[in-house]
Design a protein around this motif. Structure first.
Motif, PDB file in Angstrom:
ATOM      1  N   GLY A 199      48.689  82.772  52.376  1.00  0.00           N
ATOM      2  CA  GLY A 199      50.041  82.837  52.911  1.00  0.00           C
ATOM      3  C   GLY A 199      51.021  81.985  52.129  1.00  0.00           C
ATOM      4  N   MET A 200      52.256  81.994  52.587  1.00  0.00           N
ATOM      5  CA  MET A 200      53.316  81.243  51.901  1.00  0.00           C
ATOM      6  C   MET A 200      53.130  79.731  52.036  1.00  0.00           C
ATOM      7  N   LEU A 201      52.656  79.284  53.189  1.00  0.00           N
ATOM      8  CA  LEU A 201      52.350  77.870  53.421  1.00  0.00           C
ATOM      9  C   LEU A 201      50.924  77.794  53.958  1.00  0.00           C
ATOM     10  N   PRO A 202      49.931  77.875  53.093  1.00  0.00           N
ATOM     11  CA  PRO A 202      48.544  78.016  53.557  1.00  0.00           C
ATOM     12  C   PRO A 202      48.078  76.830  54.404  1.00  0.00           C
ATOM     13  N   ILE A 203      47.442  77.141  55.507  1.00  0.00           N
ATOM     14  CA  ILE A 203      46.905  76.100  56.378  1.00  0.00           C
ATOM     15  C   ILE A 203      45.857  75.242  55.679  1.00  0.00           C
ATOM     16  N   PRO A 204      44.920  75.800  54.888  1.00  0.00           N
ATOM     17  CA  PRO A 204      43.932  74.922  54.229  1.00  0.00           C
ATOM     18  C   PRO A 204      44.577  73.849  53.363  1.00  0.00           C
TER      19      PRO A 204
END
Length: 476
Positions: A43-48
């Motif tokens: 995604g655009m702001l990856p959680i990992p």
């Protein structure tokens, strides 16, 4: 325990809890349908990436133990199922402890999402839903009468929402003090609704009356919530009416809905509606839990109260990562003109003066001047809202603007599902750009003759024409 319970508020608890469960369901649904493009592994702001730099103590979340897109989907869809079950009465069909556990489960699941949501979840109504959701745990279920202390905690939350919003307006933009803010607000709000055009074109004296009524509803009426009945009920009804006015004039996700649901807990419905069914005495462990909850609310209220009293009042702030007792406020300043970012692409290999640019359409934010604004609230379109902030200042989009462009240049299916229309269904565009326009509602003559809802004027370039190759070199 007559001092502990208030059976005359049984209907208010029922309406509040069932309604709040519906809002939970919509919040989880929005998370499930939008997360892959916004927060997923690609995604655009990856959680990992966020989890790698943020310790658990700063953002408590189940995802600190394990994250994958499949895990996130399980959490979000489990929240939908659980919330729908509670909305249909599951928490009232089980023992008291089990009903509280269902509400606690909803809170933990949504807290886990909010605390890794980054910019996409930086909205005051996220904290409001979490605070109201934690409060719902201690209102009990049909096996006991509503606890009086938990009901007063609901009024205290409602007071902070309304009074905080009123104070931030009076301390902020002068147009709130001279009663002129609604000359602009219906047109410049983040996501106008289907009736916003009509509200904007109301006579200006009526706009001034609207602002004055808003000040009364937010700065005076909330004190009536702590008065004896029927004054508290009258105050709650006034708040509900003003919130419904906001609902039909714009799209503010579930902010207005949670606020008016809180107001239902302050209304005594007897003798209009039948009284509460017979219930057992509350168990001592429940009394102790409610007393502990009340003490916690009082202790954690110190910083929100200090913020309310401060001339540098902050809007929508959480002072601890569990979002248990927060401070609220909205629209301390009003923009006078509406700016919109319009994304467009072209399949041309080389750009010329004759290049034809085709525009992307978002679901909620204005784009095509001929498209009538839609009603989306209480559902929340996160990308559309952030696009409004980005039009105010590119700084709001610094972390996600180029990742969005990359995904559009790749025709990423998860990203395209966030949009209403992609003009390149078969192959991705070769170039993509973003232009900045000034938007104004059309005049009545333009609407009825030309069938346009908006007039727009080009301001300039927000992003120059970009290609995948250019962005690849930029990343290196």
């Amino acid at each position: 325990m007559e001092w502990f319970t208030a059976p005359e508020y049984w209907q208010g608890r029922l309406i509040f809890q069932r309604g709040l469960a519906v809002i939970y369901a919509l919040a989880f649904l929005a998370a499930a349908l939008q997360f892959r493009a916004l927060l997923g592994e690609r995604g655009m702001l990856p959680i990992p990436r966020y989890l790698a730099r943020t310790p658990f103590r700063r953002s408590p979340s189940l995802f600190h133990w394990h994250y994958s897109d499949r895990c996130y989907a399980v959490v979000a869809w489990s929240g939908v199922v659980l919330a729908v079950a509670v909305a249909f009465g599951a928490a009232d069909l089980v023992p008291l402890w089990a009903g509280m556990a269902l509400w606690f489960g909803l809170w933990v699941l949504y807290l886990s999402i909010v605390n890794v949501g980054q910019a996409w979840y930086a909205f005051g109504w996220e904290s409001l839903l979490l605070e109201a959701g934690f409060l719902a745990i201690f209102l009990g279920n049909d096996t006991v009468a509503p606890p009086l202390l938990a009901l007063f905690a609901a009024r205290w939350l409602l007071f902070r929402v309304e009074f905080g919003a009123g104070l931030i307006k009076m301390r902020g933009d002068k147009c709130w003090r001279d009663l002129t803010c609604l000359y602009y607000h219906h047109e410049t709000q983040p996501m106008p609704g289907p009736l916003s055009w009509f509200f904007h074109h109301l006579p200006r004296p009526l706009h001034r009356v609207e602002v004055a009524a808003n000040h009364v509803a937010q700065l005076i009426v909330p004190f009536g919530l702590f008065a004896p009945q029927p004054v508290a009920s009258v105050a709650a009804v006034i708040i509900i009416v003003t919130q419904l006015w906001l609902v039909i004039s714009g799209n503010f996700a579930w902010l207005n809905w949670v606020t008016l649901l809180l107001a239902t807990t302050a209304i005594s419905y007897y003798p209009v509606l039948p009284d509460a069914p017979p219930v057992a005495e509350p168990p001592l462990w429940f009394v102790g839990a409610v007393l502990a909850f009340t003490a916690m609310v009082l202790a954690l209220s110190y910083l929100p109260v200090r913020n309310l009293l401060s001339p540098r009042q902050a809007m929508n702030a959480s002072f601890e990562p569990l979002h248990l007792v927060n401070t609220y406020g909205a629209f301390g300043s009003i923009t006078r003109t509406r700016r919109e970012i319009v994304l467009a692409g072209t399949s041309d290999e080389h750009l010329t003066a004759g290049t034809v640019w085709r525009e992307y359409e978002f679901k909620g934010k204005p784009g095509d001047p001929r498209r009538w604004p839609r009603q989306w609230a209480p559902y929340h379109l996160r990308l559309d809202w952030l696009m409004w902030f980005a039009a105010l200042s590119p700084a709001y989009a610094r972390s996600w603007a180029l990742p969005l462009v990359v995904r559009l240049l790749d025709n990423d299916p998860d990203t395209l599902r966030l949009l209403r229309h992609c003009p390149f269904p078969d192959a991705p565009p070769r170039h993509l750009r973003a232009l900045l326009y000034e938007y104004h509602f059309s005049t009545p003559t333009q609407l009825f003759r030309e069938r346009i809802w908006w007039r727009r004027t080009l301001i300039g370039e927000f992003l120059p024409p970009l290609t995948r190759e250019h962005l690849h070199r930029h990343r290196r």
